[in-house]
Design a protein around this motif. Structure first.
Motif, short mmCIF file in Angstrom:
data_model
loop_
_atom_site.label_atom_id
_atom_site.label_comp_id
_atom_site.label_asym_id
_atom_site.label_seq_id
_atom_site.Cartn_x
_atom_site.Cartn_y
_atom_site.Cartn_z
N ALA A 290 0.86 -1.18 0.00
CA ALA A 290 0.00 0.00 0.00
C ALA A 290 0.89 1.23 0.00
N VAL A 291 0.39 2.30 -0.58
CA VAL A 291 1.17 3.53 -0.69
C VAL A 291 0.34 4.69 -0.17
N VAL A 292 0.97 5.56 0.61
CA VAL A 292 0.35 6.79 1.08
C VAL A 292 1.16 7.96 0.54
N GLU A 293 0.56 8.70 -0.35
CA GLU A 293 1.22 9.88 -0.89
C GLU A 293 1.15 11.02 0.13
N HIS A 294 2.24 11.77 0.27
CA HIS A 294 2.20 12.91 1.17
C HIS A 294 2.83 14.16 0.55
N ALA A 295 3.04 14.13 -0.77
CA ALA A 295 3.60 15.30 -1.42
C ALA A 295 2.70 16.52 -1.25
N ASP A 296 1.37 16.29 -1.22
CA ASP A 296 0.44 17.41 -1.06
C ASP A 296 0.50 18.03 0.33
N LEU A 297 1.15 17.35 1.25
CA LEU A 297 1.28 17.85 2.62
C LEU A 297 2.68 18.39 2.89
N ALA A 298 3.50 18.50 1.84
CA ALA A 298 4.92 18.82 2.01
C ALA A 298 5.13 20.13 2.76
N ASP A 299 4.37 21.17 2.42
CA ASP A 299 4.60 22.47 3.07
C ASP A 299 4.40 22.36 4.58
N GLY A 300 3.31 21.74 4.99
CA GLY A 300 3.03 21.63 6.42
C GLY A 300 4.03 20.73 7.13
N LEU A 301 4.39 19.63 6.51
CA LEU A 301 5.34 18.71 7.15
C LEU A 301 6.73 19.32 7.23
N ASP A 302 7.15 20.02 6.16
CA ASP A 302 8.45 20.70 6.20
C ASP A 302 8.47 21.79 7.25
N ALA A 303 7.34 22.49 7.39
CA ALA A 303 7.26 23.54 8.41
C ALA A 303 7.39 22.94 9.81
N LEU A 304 6.74 21.81 10.05
CA LEU A 304 6.84 21.15 11.35
C LEU A 304 8.28 20.71 11.61
N ALA A 305 8.95 20.18 10.58
CA ALA A 305 10.35 19.78 10.73
C ALA A 305 11.21 20.99 11.07
N GLY A 306 10.95 22.12 10.39
CA GLY A 306 11.73 23.33 10.65
C GLY A 306 11.55 23.84 12.06
N ILE A 307 10.31 23.86 12.54
CA ILE A 307 10.03 24.31 13.91
C ILE A 307 10.79 23.47 14.92
N CYS A 308 10.89 22.18 14.64
CA CYS A 308 11.53 21.25 15.57
C CYS A 308 13.02 21.12 15.35
N GLY A 309 13.54 21.78 14.32
CA GLY A 309 14.96 21.72 14.03
C GLY A 309 15.42 20.34 13.60
N THR A 310 14.58 19.67 12.81
CA THR A 310 14.92 18.32 12.36
C THR A 310 14.58 18.19 10.88
N ASP A 311 14.54 16.96 10.37
CA ASP A 311 14.30 16.76 8.95
C ASP A 311 13.00 16.00 8.72
N LEU A 312 12.63 15.87 7.44
CA LEU A 312 11.38 15.21 7.09
C LEU A 312 11.35 13.75 7.53
N PRO A 313 12.43 12.97 7.34
CA PRO A 313 12.36 11.57 7.80
C PRO A 313 12.01 11.42 9.27
N THR A 314 12.49 12.35 10.10
CA THR A 314 12.16 12.28 11.53
C THR A 314 10.68 12.56 11.76
N VAL A 315 10.13 13.50 11.01
CA VAL A 315 8.69 13.78 11.12
C VAL A 315 7.89 12.55 10.70
N LEU A 316 8.32 11.91 9.62
CA LEU A 316 7.62 10.72 9.15
C LEU A 316 7.75 9.57 10.16
N LEU A 317 8.93 9.46 10.80
CA LEU A 317 9.10 8.46 11.84
C LEU A 317 8.17 8.76 13.02
#
Length: 728
Positions: A31-58
């Motif tokens: 199964a596949v879950v696309e999250h490209a449409d959520l990139a802005d919000g997820l990148d923003a959350l990573a930036g606030i936390c001082g980390t990267d996208l893989p950590t947010v996905l984890l």
């Protein structure tokens, strides 16, 4: 495998219900879950936390794992260049930002144990180039484990690969759980992207699944029951069928007119002594011709009744009378020595006052019964050493009994037999549902040897319905002939204890086509006798019969300790709401507040009762019972708090410590007491049994007494029941 560390954490294991059936070897699905449409919000959350996208996905993955397991200490398995590390599954983060920060700061991974979890049950998270999700390791072969060995990724039951644009899931799960898993990850990612400070504690289920577990499956139909109480409806039935037989006992019959008039006279006697709404009148009677007039007479006086089984120890009866504040007791001379009513209270001896009561007017009192007033208080076993009184109101009782009249009594015209204690609410429909439909109530001899139950029932058959414990049903399946079983009743209901599919199969086989069908009913005393049930067309594949569908005007949820819904196939605790929820525990406000909680899914001011039962939704919408979350057990259908027995044992001078557990299979479960004798004291099983028998009913007496030197404990410091069972 990674060795256990000081934390005692265990690697996450997929829910049992999600795994393929034993012996099957299904091909892995994807199964596949696309999250490209959520990139802005997820990148923003990573930036606030001082980390990267893989950590947010984890972090999103860890949130989902937290939703798939009960609140014990687990850790996620994460593959990186150095091998497989363990990261604690975080369940307490209040916001997405807090969750990501806690995952990002997990620089020193917790030590974890995988000794009891096979690879097929485990989940592995990877991140990196998209191709990494399609091969074993970076070289396409293997991944080094944190414990020094190497592990083929393909051996994991679930593999989740986090890429820049999508999550890819590979798993051999029972359908439709792979799709549910993907949907949960998508819902979590959507919430994370929407608001970094959003609620990370809330369950994030697919909308269709949420609607099922909080609505379609968990909510009974809405039915307008009106404001009439049970006694008012029985009065109406008596006016409709005055000459029909209402009660049969010892070969004699009482008509509806006679029952109603006798109850009216008793009500007048009680009212003259101060009976009033929300006051309690103790009723200590066996199954005689006086029982139903007494119970109805209490209701006609406006009061509620306190059932006092004459078979209970005198100490327990006296405790209940005093704790309930009973100023009035209805009984017979033979039971008076055991009761010891409180000073200033009145006792009505029905055998001695028969003539004076019969001289009172037979017309009904002028009264108005509030549906919210007390119908009865039943005492159940309490963990502190004393029983607790459950306050049941007329509205909940009417809702339940009208359902039983429609579902059970409508199966015939023969009424129902009563052979259980009046202190056991399982017998409520047998006592009152026939009277709502113009049918007779059959009061079987009291006391009644269980060896004679089959003969007694066969002699009075056919009935409209018979309600009993699974233990009784098991007994009858051997004591009655197939011909007797076939024509016994329009329906038999097994309730009050775990009901095995094997027993249901045996009963249906003996009953044969067109024979007596069998149903299940579930519900603790605190929700007014029963809350769910269903008639079985055939035994299910589960070991235990599912709990059934909610009855009208009630709800039944499976929730976390934060009252969030759990996904399908995941264990949780059963919470019950709606009309049947009791008022609470008499004079126990702390315990009431602990068990009766505000209902977040109901009308303002409504409550949920926290049952302490574990269950999980199955994919077909049935609710599978899994046992208890506490130390409460069922013995012969009676609810037993082990702590009450332990507390009584510890009161004995010869006992230094005691542990009581339930032993044996479900159908023949008994109690075992393990005792550390006081210094210099002998182990006297007979003396200990006598000590308990003075205060506890027979079903709470251990069948086994075992002397031990110390209480065995598990590595987590809990009583090791497996060791104790091995001592028998």
């Amino acid at each position: 495998m990674t060795p256990a560390g000081a934390s005692g954490a265990t690697v996450f294991a997929l829910p049992t219900a999600w795994r393929p059936a034993p012996g099957s070897d299904p091909a892995p699905g994807t199964a596949v879950v696309e999250h490209a449409d959520l990139a802005d919000g997820l990148d923003a959350l990573a930036g606030i936390c001082g980390t990267d996208l893989p950590t947010v996905l984890l972090a999103a993955h860890i949130k989902v794992l937290g939703m798939l397991g009960e609140a014990d200490e687990r850790c996620a398995e994460v593959a990186d260049g150095a091998g497989v590390r363990h990261v604690a599954v975080v369940r307490s983060a209040a916001t997405w930002q807090e969750l990501v920060l806690r995952v990002a700061k997990a620089e020193r991974p917790v030590a974890g144990s995988a000794d009891e979890v096979t690879y097929g049950e485990r989940a592995l998270f990877t991140a990196g180039a998209e191709a990494g999700g399609e091969h074993g390791g970076r070289d396409g072969s293997a991944e080094r484990s944190g414990g020094g060995g190497s592990v083929e990724r393909s051996r994991y039951g679930l593999r989740v690969h986090a890429g820049e644009r999508r999550l890819t899931f590979t798993a051999a799960l029972a359908p439709p759980y792979l799709a549910r898993l993907a949907s949960m990850h998508r819902e979590v990612l959507r919430a994370m992207a929407a608001d970094p400070d959003g609620d990370a504690l809330a369950a994030r289920l697919d909308p269709d699944e949420r609607r099922a577990v909080l609505g379609d499956w968990s909510t009974g139909p809405r039915v307008d029951r009106g404001n009439g109480t049970v006694v008012e409806r029985i009065e109406a039935q008596a006016a409709t069928t005055p000459d029909a037989i209402a009660v049969k006992v010892a070969g004699a019959g009482t008509t509806y007119r006679e029952l109603d008039e006798r109850a009216n006279r008793i009500a007048r006697r009680l009212t003259g002594l101060g009976a009033r709404p929300d006051a309690l009148v103790g009723v200590c009677l066996r199954r005689t011709a006086d029982l139903l007039p007494a119970l109805l007479g209490v209701w006609k006086s406006g009061a509620g009744y306190l059932p006092l089984d004459p078979a209970l120890p005198a100490e327990r009866l006296r405790h209940m009378i005093a704790a309930a504040g009973c100023e009035l007791v209805l009984t017979e001379s033979a039971h008076l020595p055991a009761l010891e009513p409180p000073a200033g209270g009145d006792v009505v001896l029905l055998d001695r006052e028969r003539e004076s009561i019969e001289a009172l007017p037979a017309t009904p009192l002028d009264r108005t019964t509030d549906p919210r007033s007390l119908a009865y208080v039943i005492y159940t076993s309490g963990s502190t050493g004393n029983p607790k009184g459950v306050m049941v109101e007329h509205a909940g009782l009417a809702n339940y009994l009208l359902w039983t009249a429609e579902t059970y009594a409508a199966r015939g015209t023969g009424g129902s037999p009563v052979f259980s204690s009046i202190s056991f609410d399982l017998g409520m429909p047998s006592l009152f549902a026939p009277l709502l439909t113009g049918q007779p109530v059959h009061l079987l001899p009291d006391p009644l040897d269980t060896a004679d139950l089959g003969d007694e029932l066969a002699a009075g058959a056919p009935y409209s319905f018979i309600k009993m414990t699974p233990g009784h049903l098991d007994l009858l399946s051997y004591d009655l002939t197939p011909e007797e079983i076939h024509s016994l009743a329009g329906l038999v209901i097994a309730a009050g204890d775990a009901f095995t599919s094997e027993l249901a199969r045996r009963w249906l086989e003996f009953a044969g086509p067109g024979g007596t069908p069998v149903a299940t009913e579930y519900g603790p005393t605190e929700i007014t006798v029963g809350n769910s049930g269903e008639t079985l067309a055939e035994p299910p594949a589960t070991e235990l019969i599912p709990l059934g569908a909610p009855i009208p005007n009630t709800t039944m949820y499976v929730l976390t300790d934060r009252l969030e819904p759990v996904p399908v196939g995941v264990p949780g605790e059963v919470y019950i709401g709606g009309t049947g929820v009791a008022r609470g525990y008499l004079d126990r406000p702390g315990l009431t507040a602990e068990r009766f909680l505000p209902d977040p899914y109901g009308a303002p001011g409504s409550c949920l009762y926290r049952t302490g039962d574990r269950a999980r939704w199955r994919a077909d919408g049935s609710l599978e019972f899994l046992g208890r979350v506490d130390h409460q057990v069922k013995i012969r259908g009676f609810r037993v708090e082990l702590g009450e027995i332990q507390a009584r044992l510890r009161e004995h001078a010869d006992v230094a410590e005691a542990v009581v557990i339930a032993v044996g299979p479900v159908r023949s479960r008994s109690l075992a007491a393990y005792v550390i004798p006081a210094e210099g004291a002998p182990m006297d099983a007979t003396g200990l049994r006598d000590h308990l028998a003075a205060a506890l009913p027979a079903y709470m007496l251990p069948a086994h007494f075992v002397a031990i030197d110390q209480v065995p404990l598990t590595t987590n410091g809990k009583v090791d029941t497996r060791v104790l069972q091995g001592l028998l």
